[in-house]
Motif scaffolding. Structure first.
Motif, PDB file in Angstrom:
ATOM      1  N   ASP A  57       0.782  -1.236   0.000  1.00  0.00           N
ATOM      2  CA  ASP A  57       0.000   0.000   0.000  1.00  0.00           C
ATOM      3  C   ASP A  57       0.815   1.287   0.000  1.00  0.00           C
ATOM      4  O   ASP A  57       0.255   2.374  -0.010  1.00  0.00           O
ATOM      5  CB  ASP A  57      -0.938   0.018   1.209  1.00  0.00           C
ATOM      6  N   MET A  58       2.134   1.195   0.036  1.00  0.00           N
ATOM      7  CA  MET A  58       2.954   2.400   0.109  1.00  0.00           C
ATOM      8  C   MET A  58       2.698   3.354  -1.056  1.00  0.00           C
ATOM      9  O   MET A  58       2.648   4.571  -0.871  1.00  0.00           O
ATOM     10  CB  MET A  58       4.440   2.032   0.167  1.00  0.00           C
ATOM     11  N   THR A  59       2.519   2.824  -2.232  1.00  0.00           N
ATOM     12  CA  THR A  59       2.276   3.686  -3.393  1.00  0.00           C
ATOM     13  C   THR A  59       1.019   4.533  -3.186  1.00  0.00           C
ATOM     14  O   THR A  59       1.015   5.727  -3.482  1.00  0.00           O
ATOM     15  CB  THR A  59       2.136   2.847  -4.669  1.00  0.00           C
ATOM     16  N   ALA A  60      -0.033   3.921  -2.648  1.00  0.00           N
ATOM     17  CA  ALA A  60      -1.274   4.666  -2.398  1.00  0.00           C
ATOM     18  C   ALA A  60      -1.079   5.703  -1.295  1.00  0.00           C
ATOM     19  O   ALA A  60      -1.629   6.810  -1.365  1.00  0.00           O
ATOM     20  CB  ALA A  60      -2.402   3.710  -2.029  1.00  0.00           C
ATOM     21  N   PHE A  61      -0.298   5.374  -0.267  1.00  0.00           N
ATOM     22  CA  PHE A  61      -0.040   6.336   0.802  1.00  0.00           C
ATOM     23  C   PHE A  61       0.714   7.549   0.271  1.00  0.00           C
ATOM     24  O   PHE A  61       0.441   8.680   0.645  1.00  0.00           O
ATOM     25  CB  PHE A  61       0.774   5.702   1.930  1.00  0.00           C
ATOM     26  N   VAL A  62       1.662   7.317  -0.614  1.00  0.00           N
ATOM     27  CA  VAL A  62       2.495   8.404  -1.116  1.00  0.00           C
ATOM     28  C   VAL A  62       1.807   9.177  -2.238  1.00  0.00           C
ATOM     29  O   VAL A  62       1.868  10.400  -2.290  1.00  0.00           O
ATOM     30  CB  VAL A  62       3.865   7.863  -1.596  1.00  0.00           C
ATOM     31  N   HIS A  63       1.136   8.462  -3.141  1.00  0.00           N
ATOM     32  CA  HIS A  63       0.581   9.113  -4.332  1.00  0.00           C
ATOM     33  C   HIS A  63      -0.939   9.149  -4.365  1.00  0.00           C
ATOM     34  O   HIS A  63      -1.519   9.608  -5.353  1.00  0.00           O
ATOM     35  CB  HIS A  63       1.090   8.403  -5.597  1.00  0.00           C
ATOM     36  N   GLY A  64      -1.598   8.650  -3.340  1.00  0.00           N
ATOM     37  CA  GLY A  64      -3.062   8.560  -3.340  1.00  0.00           C
ATOM     38  C   GLY A  64      -3.755   9.905  -3.231  1.00  0.00           C
ATOM     39  O   GLY A  64      -3.141  10.922  -2.868  1.00  0.00           O
ATOM     40  N   PRO A  65      -5.040   9.935  -3.517  1.00  0.00           N
ATOM     41  CA  PRO A  65      -5.793  11.193  -3.524  1.00  0.00           C
ATOM     42  C   PRO A  65      -5.988  11.807  -2.132  1.00  0.00           C
ATOM     43  O   PRO A  65      -6.263  12.997  -2.029  1.00  0.00           O
ATOM     44  CB  PRO A  65      -7.147  10.794  -4.136  1.00  0.00           C
ATOM     45  N   GLN A  66      -5.803  11.042  -1.069  1.00  0.00           N
ATOM     46  CA  GLN A  66      -6.001  11.567   0.283  1.00  0.00           C
ATOM     47  C   GLN A  66      -4.753  12.282   0.826  1.00  0.00           C
ATOM     48  O   GLN A  66      -4.816  12.910   1.867  1.00  0.00           O
ATOM     49  CB  GLN A  66      -6.372  10.436   1.241  1.00  0.00           C
ATOM     50  N   ARG A  67      -3.640  12.148   0.149  1.00  0.00           N
ATOM     51  CA  ARG A  67      -2.409  12.740   0.640  1.00  0.00           C
ATOM     52  C   ARG A  67      -2.439  14.257   0.507  1.00  0.00           C
ATOM     53  O   ARG A  67      -2.750  14.801  -0.550  1.00  0.00           O
ATOM     54  CB  ARG A  67      -1.210  12.208  -0.145  1.00  0.00           C
ATOM     55  N   LEU A  68      -2.100  14.936   1.592  1.00  0.00           N
ATOM     56  CA  LEU A  68      -2.005  16.390   1.551  1.00  0.00           C
ATOM     57  C   LEU A  68      -0.757  16.778   0.780  1.00  0.00           C
ATOM     58  O   LEU A  68       0.326  16.269   1.048  1.00  0.00           O
ATOM     59  CB  LEU A  68      -1.930  16.969   2.962  1.00  0.00           C
TER      60      LEU A  68
END
Length: 181
Positions: A57-68
């Motif tokens: 899931d790291m890719t989603a944490f770094v590049h996901g839509p929820q990231r500020l």
């Protein structure tokens, strides 16, 4: 690979999640985005092993839509989820003005830093914030993580000091109990 495709570049890094392992990672980066995450053997404690949430899931944490990705200012009532975007310069200017107003009125020790560990590694844990707040003249009254530090003090006050050992000793134990994992 065509002329326009960028090769995957491997970079050494560490996990930024809030657990005490500070796992060493090797990430594959392509066109400025993480495309692969795996454990690195640079940290003997984790020996190249990483948890599933980081591996998958790291890719989603770094590049996901929820990231500020930019500063926000709350414009509605607390809890309303109403924010407006600010420039970095405006956000930093507002923070500076607010902290300066506190210092001008009550002195630098009126600034109380609250620390949260994030990754528990030495660089991220409190190294840079300690330097900043020390230079500012802020109070050094309480310099532990808000939740973990309070818990530790409550435990010590209730049960007394508890001896511990480094996690590397687990392999030599006759019994290891993994509780709540």
């Amino acid at each position: 690979m065509s002329v326009t495709e960028q090769p995957v570049i491997e970079r050494a890094t560490v996990c930024t999640f809030d657990c005490p392992d500070t796992c060493s990672l090797t990430v594959g980066v392509e066109d400025g985005r993480i495309v692969k995450v795996r454990g690195s053997r640079a940290l003997p404690y984790t020996a190249g092993v990483i948890c599933n949430k980081v591996a998958h899931d790291m890719t989603a944490f770094v590049h996901g839509p929820q990231r500020l990705q930019h500063p926000l200012r709350r414009v509605g009532p607390k809890g309303s989820g109403q924010y407006e975007r600010l420039s970095w310069q405006t956000a930093l200017d507002e923070i500076h003005a607010g902290v300066s107003a506190v210092i001008d009125r009550w002195g630098p020790q009126a600034v109380l830093p609250l620390n949260y560990a994030g990754p528990h590694g030495f660089l991220a844990y409190d190294s840079m914030s300690s330097r900043f707040f020390h230079r500012l003249g802020a109070t050094q009254l309480y310099r532990q993580a808000l939740c973990g530090g309070v818990r530790s003090q409550a435990w010590a006050g209730t049960y007394g000091a508890v001896a511990g050992c480094p996690p590397e000793f687990a392999e030599h134990a006759k019994l290891n109990v993994v509780w709540g994992n």
